[in-house]
Design a protein around this motif. Sequence first.
Motif, PDB file in Angstrom:
ATOM      1  N   GLY A  39       0.861  -1.259  -0.023  1.00 46.51           N
ATOM      2  CA  GLY A  39       0.077  -0.042   0.062  1.00 46.51           C
ATOM      3  C   GLY A  39       0.792   1.107  -0.052  1.00 46.51           C
ATOM      4  O   GLY A  39       1.885   1.248  -0.265  1.00 46.51           O
ATOM      5  N   ASN A  40       0.036   2.336   0.131  1.00 42.93           N
ATOM      6  CA  ASN A  40       0.807   3.838   0.134  1.00 42.93           C
ATOM      7  C   ASN A  40       0.999   4.354   1.637  1.00 42.93           C
ATOM      8  O   ASN A  40       0.392   3.590   2.645  1.00 42.93           O
ATOM      9  N   VAL A  41       1.748   5.349   1.750  1.00 44.95           N
ATOM     10  CA  VAL A  41       1.930   5.898   3.083  1.00 44.95           C
ATOM     11  C   VAL A  41       0.618   6.277   3.583  1.00 44.95           C
ATOM     12  O   VAL A  41       0.395   5.933   4.915  1.00 44.95           O
ATOM     13  N   LYS A  42      -0.549   6.664   3.143  1.00 46.94           N
ATOM     14  CA  LYS A  42      -1.683   6.947   3.637  1.00 46.94           C
ATOM     15  C   LYS A  42      -2.308   6.013   4.345  1.00 46.94           C
ATOM     16  O   LYS A  42      -3.063   6.020   5.393  1.00 46.94           O
ATOM     17  N   GLN A  43      -1.979   4.643   3.896  1.00 47.60           N
ATOM     18  CA  GLN A  43      -2.460   3.449   4.323  1.00 47.60           C
ATOM     19  C   GLN A  43      -1.977   2.967   5.677  1.00 47.60           C
ATOM     20  O   GLN A  43      -2.302   1.878   6.202  1.00 47.60           O
ATOM     21  N   ARG A  44      -0.808   3.368   5.957  1.00 47.74           N
ATOM     22  CA  ARG A  44      -0.015   2.898   6.965  1.00 47.74           C
ATOM     23  C   ARG A  44      -0.811   3.153   8.211  1.00 47.74           C
ATOM     24  O   ARG A  44      -0.285   2.328   9.179  1.00 47.74           O
ATOM     25  N   GLU A  45      -1.667   3.828   8.621  1.00 47.84           N
ATOM     26  CA  GLU A  45      -2.491   3.739   9.799  1.00 47.84           C
ATOM     27  C   GLU A  45      -3.049   2.509  10.034  1.00 47.84           C
ATOM     28  O   GLU A  45      -2.992   1.977  11.086  1.00 47.84           O
ATOM     29  N   ILE A  46      -3.620   2.047   8.975  1.00 47.93           N
ATOM     30  CA  ILE A  46      -4.096   0.468   9.091  1.00 47.93           C
ATOM     31  C   ILE A  46      -3.102  -0.186   9.779  1.00 47.93           C
ATOM     32  O   ILE A  46      -3.698  -1.219  10.607  1.00 47.93           O
ATOM     33  N   SER A  47      -1.936  -0.437   8.967  1.00 50.93           N
ATOM     34  CA  SER A  47      -0.979  -1.375   9.367  1.00 50.93           C
ATOM     35  C   SER A  47      -0.608  -0.937  11.119  1.00 50.93           C
ATOM     36  O   SER A  47      -0.391  -2.229  11.731  1.00 50.93           O
ATOM     37  N   ARG A  48      -0.531   0.166  11.269  1.00 50.10           N
ATOM     38  CA  ARG A  48      -0.014   0.396  12.576  1.00 50.10           C
ATOM     39  C   ARG A  48      -1.066   0.036  13.649  1.00 50.10           C
ATOM     40  O   ARG A  48      -0.726  -0.813  14.727  1.00 50.10           O
ATOM     41  N   ILE A  49      -2.086   0.129  13.204  1.00 52.02           N
ATOM     42  CA  ILE A  49      -3.279  -0.154  14.140  1.00 52.02           C
ATOM     43  C   ILE A  49      -3.353  -1.787  14.197  1.00 52.02           C
ATOM     44  O   ILE A  49      -3.586  -2.477  15.355  1.00 52.02           O
ATOM     45  N   ALA A  50      -3.244  -2.576  13.143  1.00 53.34           N
ATOM     46  CA  ALA A  50      -2.959  -3.778  12.964  1.00 53.34           C
ATOM     47  C   ALA A  50      -2.253  -4.545  13.936  1.00 53.34           C
ATOM     48  O   ALA A  50      -2.367  -5.386  14.612  1.00 53.34           O
ATOM     49  N   TYR A  51      -0.991  -3.800  13.786  1.00 55.08           N
ATOM     50  CA  TYR A  51       0.124  -4.370  14.528  1.00 55.08           C
ATOM     51  C   TYR A  51      -0.065  -4.285  16.055  1.00 55.08           C
ATOM     52  O   TYR A  51       0.402  -5.162  16.930  1.00 55.08           O
ATOM     53  N   TYR A  52      -0.728  -3.128  16.588  1.00 52.83           N
ATOM     54  CA  TYR A  52      -1.054  -3.012  17.766  1.00 52.83           C
ATOM     55  C   TYR A  52      -2.146  -3.908  18.459  1.00 52.83           C
ATOM     56  O   TYR A  52      -2.007  -4.438  19.471  1.00 52.83           O
ATOM     57  N   ILE A  53      -3.036  -4.274  17.437  1.00 55.33           N
ATOM     58  CA  ILE A  53      -4.039  -5.102  17.968  1.00 55.33           C
ATOM     59  C   ILE A  53      -3.343  -6.636  17.977  1.00 55.33           C
ATOM     60  O   ILE A  53      -3.767  -7.538  18.844  1.00 55.33           O
TER      61      ILE A  53
END
Lengths: 303, 850, 272
Positions: A39-53
């Motif tokens: 994905g792109n940088v804007k979608q990093r938020e999803i990854s970050r949350i995913a890794y936290y969960i």
Amino acid sequence: MSPETQAPHWEWYYIAMYFYIGGISAGAYFIGSLVELLGNVKQREISRIAYYIAFPLICITPILLIADLGQPVRFWHLFFYTKDGIPYINHQSPLSVGTWALLLYSGMSFLSFLRVLGADGRLKSPAVKNLLNLFNRIPHKVYAMIGSFFGFFTAGYTGVLLNTTARPLWEATDPLIGSLFIVSAASTGAAAIALAMSRQNIASGETFVQLEIFDRVAMIVELLLIIVMVIIAGQYAGPILRGWFGLMFWGGTVAVGILVPLWLNWSARRPGSAVNNPVMLSAVLILFGGALLRISLVQAGQM
Amino acid sequence: MIMGSNMAECHPVAFRWPLKAKTDHGAVLMHVDPRFTRTTAMCDIHAPIRAGTDIVFLGAIINHVINSKRWNTDSFFKEYVVNYTNAAMLISPDFKDTEDLNGVFSGLSEDGKAYSNASWSYQRNPAPKPAVAEAKTFTDLLLQRVPGRPKTDPTLKNPQTVYQIIRRHYKRYTPEMVEKICGCPKEKFLTVADTLLNNSGRDKTSNITYAVGWTQHTVGVQIIRTAGMLQALLGNIGRPGGGVLALRGHATIQGSTDIATLYHSLPGYLNMPDARKNHDTFKDFILTESVPLSTSYWGNYPKFAVSYFKAQFGDAATKENDYGYDYHPKITGDHSHLPMFVDMMSGKIKGFFVMGQNPAVGGQNARFQRKALAKLDWMVVRDFFETETAAFWRNSPEVKEGEVKPSDIKTEVFFLPAAMVAEMEGSFTNTQRLLQQHEKAADPPDDARSDIWFTYSLGKQLKKLYGNSPKDHDWAIRNLYWSYDPEPSEVASFRIKDEPSAYKVLKEINGYTWEDKKPLSSFVNLKEDGSTVCGAWIYTGVIPEEGKNNAARRQGDNWISPNWGFAWPANRHIMYNRASADPSGKPWSEKKKLVYWDAAADSGTKDAKGKPLIGKWVAPSGEGIDFQPTKAPNFRGKDNGIGFDWLSGNDAFIMRADGKAWLFAPSGLVDGPMPTHYEPYESPVTNLLYKQQSNPVAKTWNVPGNPYHKVADPDYPIVVSTYRLTEHHLTGVMTRWLPWLAELMPELFCEISPELAEEKSIKNAEYMTIETARGKIQARALVTRRMRPFTINGKTIHEIGLPWHWGWQGRAQSDVVNNLSVLVADPNVTIHEGKVFTCNVRAGKRGGAA
Amino acid sequence: MAKGMFVDVSICTGCKACQVACKEWNGLEGEPSHFHKVPNVPYPIAFNFTGNSYDNTGSLSATDWRHVRFIEQFNENRSEARWLFSSDSCKHCNDAGCLNACPVKAIVRTDMGNVVVQQDVCIGCKYCIPSCPYGVISFSEKTGTVHKCTLCNDRIHNGLGTACAKACPTGSISFGEVSELKAKADARLVQLKALGHAEANIYGYTEAGGLNVFYLFMDKPSAYGQPEHPVVPQRRLFRSAAITVFTAVAVAVAALISFRERGAKKNEGVKP
């Protein structure tokens, strides 16, 4: 079909819950890692949350699994054969292979968790920071790839595990439960991420919409899989069609967990609708439906 | 044919042999029984009959056989019957049959309670001149009293022949009658009858096997007689694969009657001295007992009797004191279990030893028996668990329901621990008269002791207590020969060092010469002069020489196995096996060869002039020969002789006073010379054959607490039978305390047909209540088509079944089935009628709840 | 040399000596679920009456390693009357579902072909239990591990036969070399068919790779509660694994499509 088989007497609050929580964790993780890889940088938020969960959830699972064992302190036998101390895997047993997969997935999700902690500046201990630096020598995408692979495994092997038995409901629904659990993991993983995003009031934007579309597709595929599965089970689908488990399965998973969120989302998107998209509600309902999917399938098979 | 028995369930180990005969040799197994049991499941044919109608069925087979083409044209049958049975004997012209007297025989007393058998006797030739003028011994006395030989008509045409009497007696026992009274379809009956008929003869033999399904009736003895008659008519007695096999109930119960734990017997089937008979002196006893039997091998009775008394009293038994006869106890009535408990209830019995028995559960009319126990002053119970009998005073149903208070029970109960079977040494005598040595594997724990230890120690204590008492009635105990202390080698490996020597006991039973204590190898060596000791003459030969115990032999073959254990008498496995050869001494067929006359063989004995006697009976299989070894087939017995001298070469039945199998019993049975169908004492139908409803001389006890149902009592229309399961043993003392067995059959259940269950709204696995005038019990309902209603003369009669193993102690507890039964018995042996009585049933528990 | 047992139900009298001998030799207790405590009685009382013919055992369990079945086949007028008995136990399959499923190698096959549970290895995950097509292997709350018939592993490795075969009074259960037992079974089948028992059949030559404890039945296997054509679950593993992998790939592709860089493309008609 075997007229006489015995049920394993797995408690719903251990094994079915493990299937569920493991599914959310793995689903969230593979969404997060796929987004990070492609994905792109804007979608990093999803990854970050995913890794936290992902990692905290997967931490709960060994406790559940070990607690259900008849001899809990012997859980390490899953990894080493006691008579010779050599690491052991049984390729014919989904439980054996899945345990190793769970181990490796847990490891990767731990690393990803450490990374987001570090990136957010939340790591205090120097020792831990050094550890992170050590792991960071290898690009995180490698871990994400490995973790994603084992994440899918973790999400789906539990369904294969059920199908590879002689219990009538599980034998009759062969070979679809694994697929169903993967799709459900994707849906509940996405819902968990969506729920987290809505709590942080960031449940909007293009990325969020992509997440939502992904979840909708997952739910529709899930529904189709459910229907096909029940059809191929034929006369052996009884336990999942009647009684409390029937109610859980159709009323809980299908109606409340899939149809209602789909309808809510659709009616919110209709032109001229004044209703706001009830993101949190939908996410909760999807998560609720996912729990009931595991509980009803696992427990009805033991009736 | 298995009838009056559930062999597969009650004798599972023995049942392997009928099954082997079926699988390896194509034998046909038939089961005649009201229920479809695990035995029936293994049989080829099931003929269902209403409980208590066995004599109709068997009598009809007799009628069918003697009127059949095969029996009348195949020469074998007439040859066997004329030569080996009393078919040709002439009966007194005064004899009247049940056909003449509406169901009773001639000789019935005014009050209808007892028979005189004078009119049942043979017509005889005049008595011969006595062989001795002066009587010096008991044997001489017998020689002076030899009766004339019975008159015969070998053509069987004379109407007073036994054969013609039997024809008349069973004429109305037809297949139609079987269907009407037994409720068994005609075709089924004929299949059974023809199978037996076609499988008997020169080349084939048939066997009839029975157990307590036949004995426990008011006509029990007569049912068995019918089978004996049938087998004699079919020529199956004394032949391999033939005979009538009595399946004895527990391990070594055959031994229990051989060595006489029964009140009316002395060991070896001598009769107990009886104050009611002419038994005042020893001479009276010998004459009364022996004269009627002197013309059989029982002619040696004086030798058996003297040797028995010498065994009891040793040195104290002398010719002068008649071997202690005067001091030996004498019975004064029927002291068997049922009348004993009636006496106990009226307070006549003070003390009671209960060893390996549990009458609180096993006794008929169990509530009566439990109440009787409360009338004792003291009771000693020996067992390994606290049985219902031992605990009756504190927790019997009567106590729990408040009917009886423990404080009102003055019985002092002593409960002593007993050893179990693996903790005891000794011989077992089982069903086929086979003695087998049983070894002790371990000591019993703590104070538990074997029955032999207890009895021996009790005897020693009593002898000490009686001291030097001069009283006559203490003489017997004081002079009892009581010396069975073990040799050190016998107890070397065990903790209990004073365990009596089972070997010494068996040796005394076997017999030995008193002077040198050498064991006797045969009962032919017994003497009536006090020089021999013998506890039971039939066992002589089990210890043929010191240290050799034939009961311990374990060499089997696939047939007679003469080197496995020891069969009494004299290792003869098939009794009366002279009959396995024809009157000329040749085997009836090569296939059924067992014992035959070898005219050319050296008998091993010499005549008075010293010439070797040629000719003897041989048995290549090693089987014991049940006949005088050198008596030629054509030997004519001496008219004025006794024992073997009187018996001719064709008198195969050497224990009968006429040497023949008895189709007609002129003496010996108190209820008739021929079996006759009588309805059970409690029956839902009237006797369709005769006016006489039930056995006229059956033993009954009209005492409070023992109420009988009326015939066709509308309150109790259902037939009930009690029986056993494989999983439990009798009252359950050996099984209900073991979890492994308790969980196999945990609760009392009642087997009931779906037809009756529907009629009474009784549901499978739920509770039902069964009731008689004696008591009320609850049981789980087991609704099964293995039970069936019977159509008796157009009317539907229902039957239920109850296994009676449960009591209120142990790990498997339920109501006591015998609360339902009543005290009523066969008049010959006082065995209870447990196999058939009436009751009523309803759904729900005893107290009314579901 | 594979050892096993041949069970000839045609001479089984349903006596249950096999059940008791097994318990006795293996020191098994009364099945706990069959007993309950009753006030004022010093030991638990049995209360497991089922009403199912003479079978109060019900099924195999951790303490019931043999189970005799009772099958009553009676029509209404009793013109057809048959009572079948069969002693059920672990079949020691050559392709054993339980052994295949065990993740810790607790279940192993010995040099004599029998399948045994190593009690010191088992972790009590219970996965073997639903993996047995015959419903044999069972869990014990008391030990936390699974149990089943061991083919009297200790006896057979010391020159003896199985306890049940020794106790069986009619020889219905026989122990020995599987090849010899098969010859015996074949001969018996011929004998029974000649006597007119057309339905007699041998069960266990091909099922689950071949059963080392095999049967001669007098009726269809389903009459005895046995599956007609059992499939050992692990034979289905490849297919379900493959389809699951395919689904995973499809989900990954869907994720790719959903989350791809859109660049200039706008998502039409989507309201936040």
